[in-house]
Scaffold this motif. Structure first.
Motif, PDB file in Angstrom:
ATOM      1  N   LEU A 215       0.856  -1.195   0.000  1.00 18.95           N
ATOM      2  CA  LEU A 215       0.000   0.000   0.000  1.00 18.95           C
ATOM      3  C   LEU A 215       0.889   1.242   0.000  1.00 18.95           C
ATOM      4  CD1 LEU A 215      -2.697  -1.150   2.580  1.00 18.95           C
ATOM      5  CD2 LEU A 215      -2.765  -1.315   0.079  1.00 18.95           C
ATOM      6  N   CYS A 216       1.311   1.640  -1.201  1.00 18.28           N
ATOM      7  CA  CYS A 216       2.239   2.756  -1.364  1.00 18.28           C
ATOM      8  C   CYS A 216       1.583   3.877  -2.165  1.00 18.28           C
ATOM      9  CB  CYS A 216       3.509   2.295  -2.078  1.00 18.28           C
ATOM     10  SG  CYS A 216       4.316   0.869  -1.332  1.00 18.28           S
ATOM     11  N   ASN A 217       2.204   5.036  -2.119  1.00 19.89           N
ATOM     12  CA  ASN A 217       1.757   6.171  -2.917  1.00 19.89           C
ATOM     13  C   ASN A 217       1.767   5.768  -4.400  1.00 19.89           C
ATOM     14  OD1 ASN A 217       1.160   8.648  -3.993  1.00 19.89           O
ATOM     15  ND2 ASN A 217       3.013   9.651  -3.283  1.00 19.89           N
ATOM     16  N   GLY A 218       0.616   5.844  -5.057  1.00 18.46           N
ATOM     17  CA  GLY A 218       0.504   5.463  -6.460  1.00 18.46           C
ATOM     18  C   GLY A 218      -0.146   4.121  -6.683  1.00 18.46           C
ATOM     19  N   THR A 219      -0.312   3.317  -5.620  1.00 14.38           N
ATOM     20  CA  THR A 219      -0.988   2.023  -5.756  1.00 14.38           C
ATOM     21  C   THR A 219      -2.449   2.236  -6.121  1.00 14.38           C
ATOM     22  OG1 THR A 219       0.472   0.970  -4.129  1.00 14.38           O
ATOM     23  CG2 THR A 219      -1.623  -0.115  -4.576  1.00 14.38           C
ATOM     24  N   ARG A 220      -2.928   1.482  -7.103  1.00 16.20           N
ATOM     25  CA  ARG A 220      -4.328   1.590  -7.498  1.00 16.20           C
ATOM     26  C   ARG A 220      -5.140   0.439  -6.902  1.00 16.20           C
ATOM     27  NH1 ARG A 220      -4.101   1.727 -13.614  1.00 16.20           N
ATOM     28  NH2 ARG A 220      -1.922   1.145 -13.315  1.00 16.20           N
ATOM     29  N   LEU A 221      -6.358   0.777  -6.492  1.00 16.28           N
ATOM     30  CA  LEU A 221      -7.260  -0.182  -5.867  1.00 16.28           C
ATOM     31  C   LEU A 221      -8.654  -0.011  -6.450  1.00 16.28           C
ATOM     32  CD1 LEU A 221      -5.596   1.553  -3.342  1.00 16.28           C
ATOM     33  CD2 LEU A 221      -6.106  -0.603  -2.213  1.00 16.28           C
ATOM     34  N   GLN A 222      -9.545  -0.950  -6.140  1.00 14.44           N
ATOM     35  CA  GLN A 222     -10.942  -0.849  -6.554  1.00 14.44           C
ATOM     36  C   GLN A 222     -11.830  -0.941  -5.325  1.00 14.44           C
ATOM     37  OE1 GLN A 222     -12.390  -3.923  -9.199  1.00 14.44           O
ATOM     38  NE2 GLN A 222     -13.858  -2.525 -10.147  1.00 14.44           N
ATOM     39  N   VAL A 223     -12.722   0.020  -5.168  1.00 15.91           N
ATOM     40  CA  VAL A 223     -13.607   0.080  -4.009  1.00 15.91           C
ATOM     41  C   VAL A 223     -14.580  -1.086  -4.038  1.00 15.91           C
ATOM     42  CG1 VAL A 223     -15.414   1.416  -2.856  1.00 15.91           C
ATOM     43  CG2 VAL A 223     -13.421   2.588  -3.831  1.00 15.91           C
ATOM     44  N   ILE A 224     -14.681  -1.808  -2.912  1.00 25.12           N
ATOM     45  CA  ILE A 224     -15.629  -2.931  -2.829  1.00 25.12           C
ATOM     46  C   ILE A 224     -16.692  -2.703  -1.759  1.00 25.12           C
ATOM     47  CG2 ILE A 224     -14.001  -4.615  -3.745  1.00 25.12           C
ATOM     48  CD1 ILE A 224     -13.453  -5.544  -0.924  1.00 25.12           C
ATOM     49  N   GLU A 225     -16.440  -1.769  -0.806  1.00 20.87           N
ATOM     50  CA  GLU A 225     -17.442  -1.466   0.213  1.00 20.87           C
ATOM     51  C   GLU A 225     -17.159  -0.092   0.811  1.00 20.87           C
ATOM     52  OE1 GLU A 225     -19.440  -3.406   4.283  1.00 20.87           O
ATOM     53  OE2 GLU A 225     -17.840  -4.463   3.209  1.00 20.87           O
TER      54      GLU A 225
ATOM     55  N   CYS B 235     -17.900   2.056   3.955  1.00 23.42           N
ATOM     56  CA  CYS B 235     -18.362   2.054   5.340  1.00 23.42           C
ATOM     57  C   CYS B 235     -18.252   3.464   5.913  1.00 23.42           C
ATOM     58  CB  CYS B 235     -17.546   1.075   6.176  1.00 23.42           C
ATOM     59  SG  CYS B 235     -17.471  -0.600   5.493  1.00 23.42           S
ATOM     60  N   GLU B 236     -18.710   3.636   7.143  1.00 22.91           N
ATOM     61  CA  GLU B 236     -18.687   4.960   7.749  1.00 22.91           C
ATOM     62  C   GLU B 236     -17.280   5.373   8.155  1.00 22.91           C
ATOM     63  OE1 GLU B 236     -20.719   7.431  11.472  1.00 22.91           O
ATOM     64  OE2 GLU B 236     -21.383   5.391  10.985  1.00 22.91           O
ATOM     65  N   LYS B 237     -16.526   4.439   8.728  1.00 26.88           N
ATOM     66  CA  LYS B 237     -15.200   4.769   9.256  1.00 26.88           C
ATOM     67  C   LYS B 237     -14.061   4.364   8.331  1.00 26.88           C
ATOM     68  CE  LYS B 237     -16.835   6.290  13.212  1.00 26.88           C
ATOM     69  NZ  LYS B 237     -16.743   7.728  13.599  1.00 26.88           N
ATOM     70  N   VAL B 238     -14.292   3.354   7.486  1.00 26.60           N
ATOM     71  CA  VAL B 238     -13.250   2.857   6.584  1.00 26.60           C
ATOM     72  C   VAL B 238     -13.826   2.632   5.196  1.00 26.60           C
ATOM     73  CG1 VAL B 238     -11.951   1.750   8.448  1.00 26.60           C
ATOM     74  CG2 VAL B 238     -13.667   0.441   7.172  1.00 26.60           C
ATOM     75  N   ILE B 239     -12.913   2.519   4.236  1.00 25.79           N
ATOM     76  CA  ILE B 239     -13.276   2.155   2.863  1.00 25.79           C
ATOM     77  C   ILE B 239     -12.545   0.869   2.534  1.00 25.79           C
ATOM     78  CG2 ILE B 239     -13.073   2.794   0.429  1.00 25.79           C
ATOM     79  CD1 ILE B 239     -13.253   5.725   1.320  1.00 25.79           C
ATOM     80  N   LYS B 240     -13.308  -0.168   2.181  1.00 22.42           N
ATOM     81  CA  LYS B 240     -12.689  -1.441   1.819  1.00 22.42           C
ATOM     82  C   LYS B 240     -12.419  -1.456   0.321  1.00 22.42           C
ATOM     83  CE  LYS B 240     -14.674  -4.250   5.553  1.00 22.42           C
ATOM     84  NZ  LYS B 240     -15.474  -5.453   5.894  1.00 22.42           N
ATOM     85  N   ALA B 241     -11.214  -1.915  -0.026  1.00 20.28           N
ATOM     86  CA  ALA B 241     -10.820  -1.906  -1.431  1.00 20.28           C
ATOM     87  C   ALA B 241      -9.920  -3.089  -1.735  1.00 20.28           C
ATOM     88  CB  ALA B 241     -10.105  -0.593  -1.773  1.00 20.28           C
ATOM     89  N   LYS B 242      -9.864  -3.437  -3.023  1.00 17.25           N
ATOM     90  CA  LYS B 242      -9.032  -4.542  -3.500  1.00 17.25           C
ATOM     91  C   LYS B 242      -7.868  -3.975  -4.290  1.00 17.25           C
ATOM     92  CE  LYS B 242     -11.138  -8.073  -5.197  1.00 17.25           C
ATOM     93  NZ  LYS B 242     -11.916  -8.947  -6.132  1.00 17.25           N
ATOM     94  N   VAL B 243      -6.650  -4.425  -3.996  1.00 19.62           N
ATOM     95  CA  VAL B 243      -5.445  -3.941  -4.666  1.00 19.62           C
ATOM     96  C   VAL B 243      -5.438  -4.409  -6.125  1.00 19.62           C
ATOM     97  CG1 VAL B 243      -2.930  -3.988  -4.688  1.00 19.62           C
ATOM     98  CG2 VAL B 243      -4.148  -3.925  -2.504  1.00 19.62           C
ATOM     99  N   LEU B 244      -5.170  -3.463  -7.051  1.00 14.20           N
ATOM    100  CA  LEU B 244      -5.157  -3.772  -8.481  1.00 14.20           C
ATOM    101  C   LEU B 244      -3.749  -3.868  -9.050  1.00 14.20           C
ATOM    102  CD1 LEU B 244      -8.000  -1.452  -9.868  1.00 14.20           C
ATOM    103  CD2 LEU B 244      -8.152  -3.868  -9.279  1.00 14.20           C
ATOM    104  N   THR B 245      -2.776  -3.204  -8.436  1.00 13.37           N
ATOM    105  CA  THR B 245      -1.425  -3.142  -9.005  1.00 13.37           C
ATOM    106  C   THR B 245      -0.389  -3.495  -7.947  1.00 13.37           C
ATOM    107  OG1 THR B 245      -1.289  -0.766  -8.494  1.00 13.37           O
ATOM    108  CG2 THR B 245      -2.065  -1.373 -10.687  1.00 13.37           C
ATOM    109  N   GLY B 246       0.833  -3.746  -8.428  1.00  6.77           N
ATOM    110  CA  GLY B 246       1.927  -4.038  -7.504  1.00  6.77           C
ATOM    111  C   GLY B 246       2.079  -5.529  -7.252  1.00  6.77           C
ATOM    112  N   THR B 247       2.695  -5.847  -6.127  1.00  8.04           N
ATOM    113  CA  THR B 247       3.009  -7.247  -5.796  1.00  8.04           C
ATOM    114  C   THR B 247       1.936  -7.912  -4.945  1.00  8.04           C
ATOM    115  OG1 THR B 247       4.275  -6.488  -3.869  1.00  8.04           O
ATOM    116  CG2 THR B 247       5.487  -6.813  -5.929  1.00  8.04           C
ATOM    117  N   HIS B 248       0.885  -7.156  -4.580  1.00  7.12           N
ATOM    118  CA  HIS B 248      -0.167  -7.715  -3.725  1.00  7.12           C
ATOM    119  C   HIS B 248      -1.538  -7.614  -4.403  1.00  7.12           C
ATOM    120  CE1 HIS B 248       3.107  -7.086  -0.876  1.00  7.12           C
ATOM    121  NE2 HIS B 248       2.484  -7.866  -0.019  1.00  7.12           N
ATOM    122  N   VAL B 249      -1.578  -7.886  -5.709  1.00 10.27           N
ATOM    123  CA  VAL B 249      -2.831  -7.817  -6.460  1.00 10.27           C
ATOM    124  C   VAL B 249      -3.854  -8.786  -5.867  1.00 10.27           C
ATOM    125  CG1 VAL B 249      -3.906  -8.226  -8.698  1.00 10.27           C
ATOM    126  CG2 VAL B 249      -1.676  -7.114  -8.583  1.00 10.27           C
ATOM    127  N   GLY B 250      -5.064  -8.284  -5.652  1.00  8.67           N
ATOM    128  CA  GLY B 250      -6.136  -9.104  -5.106  1.00  8.67           C
ATOM    129  C   GLY B 250      -6.292  -8.998  -3.605  1.00  8.67           C
TER     130      GLY B 250
END
Length: 258
Positions: free
Chosen positions: A172-182, A184-199
């Motif tokens: 989770l670095c500056n420039g990492t792209r993700l896709q919003v999946i949920e 919430c009020e306090k957090v945003i859940k997302a799935k990593v799209l790029t880098g070494t931790h895709v998914g």
């Protein structure tokens, strides 16, 4: 050279044609850089763009570039790989926001808005500080690079980009792209799209962000989610990204010497 390496896994016929196209394009770029195309005594030349890199439908330029770079994107919201190597690049945040807002409006579902909490840093609150000059409304209106918008509007399925390093070991670095999946009020859940931790699924929370832009004559902090919608991004922000399908939207002159 990098593009030639990328074609090494294709069949022989495809490789030959692809390499020939790359050589022609590379020669054209080099000739532009060397001043060999339409040379003039004053150093200013008119250069005809190659037809195969242009989008000729100018009735709705934003809609045209969206359809070219993101064909059938409404049907591919559930396909993370669709957004991994696609982006529209523009020179300014104002233009980027127009494109992102238009694409997000076309998505189904209700948008959720998150507002930031802005304040002057305590270190700048000296005896000469005049709080009336820097009202909350003024701080909320500041929109610069590396800073999330005060009113961050999101929908499920929207691709976003991290604006700060959160967990480098976790990808989770500056420039990492993700896709919003949920949302919430306090957090945003997302799935990593790029880098070494895709998914990887992660939860992003609010954090204090202090912009480093020297054009601001004071230091202020914004407590917000460190993300921005990234259907489109600025040309500067695209540096370091791996993109295979790129659209350049240039509504006004952008090139300068060097």
């Amino acid at each position: 050279m990098r593009l030639s390496t990328a074609t090494s896994n294709t069949s022989n016929d495809e490789t030959h044609k692809r390499l020939e196209d790359i050589r022609n394009f590379a020669d054209w770029l080099l000739n532009i850089g060397d001043g060999n195309i339409n040379p003039t005594d004053d150093g200013i030349s008119d250069i005809q763009m190659l037809e195969d890199v242009l989008i000729n439908d100018v009735k709705d330029p934003i809609g045209s570039i969206i359809n070219c770079i993101y064909p059938d994107y409404l049907q591919n919201l559930g396909n993370p790989t669709y957004y991994q190597q696609r982006a529209i690049l523009a020179p300014t945040h104002e233009v980027v926001n127009i494109i992102n807002d238009r694409m997000m409006e076309s998505l189904e579902g209700e948008a959720r808005s998150y507002l930031s909490s802005d304040s002057i840093c305590q270190s700048d609150r000296d005896s000469d500080f005049n709080s009336e000059l820097y009202t909350t409304d003024y701080l909320n209106s500041i929109n610069i690079g590396g800073l999330p918008k005060h009113n961050l509007s999101l929908k499920v399925g929207v691709p976003v980009m991290l604006l700060r390093n959160i967990d480098q070991s976790g990808g989770l670095c500056n420039g990492t792209r993700l896709q919003v999946i949920e949302l919430c009020e306090k957090v945003i859940k997302a799935k990593v799209l790029t880098g070494t931790h895709v998914g990887k699924i992660t939860a992003i929370s609010r954090m204090l962000i202090v912009p480093s832009d020297k054009r601001i004559p004071f230091r202020f902090q914004r407590r917000h989610f460190p993300i921005a919608v990234c259907f489109a991004m600025t040309i500067n922000k695209s540096q370091g990204q791996s993109l295979a399908n790129v659209g350049l939207f240039l509504p006004k002159p952008v090139f300068s010497h060097g």
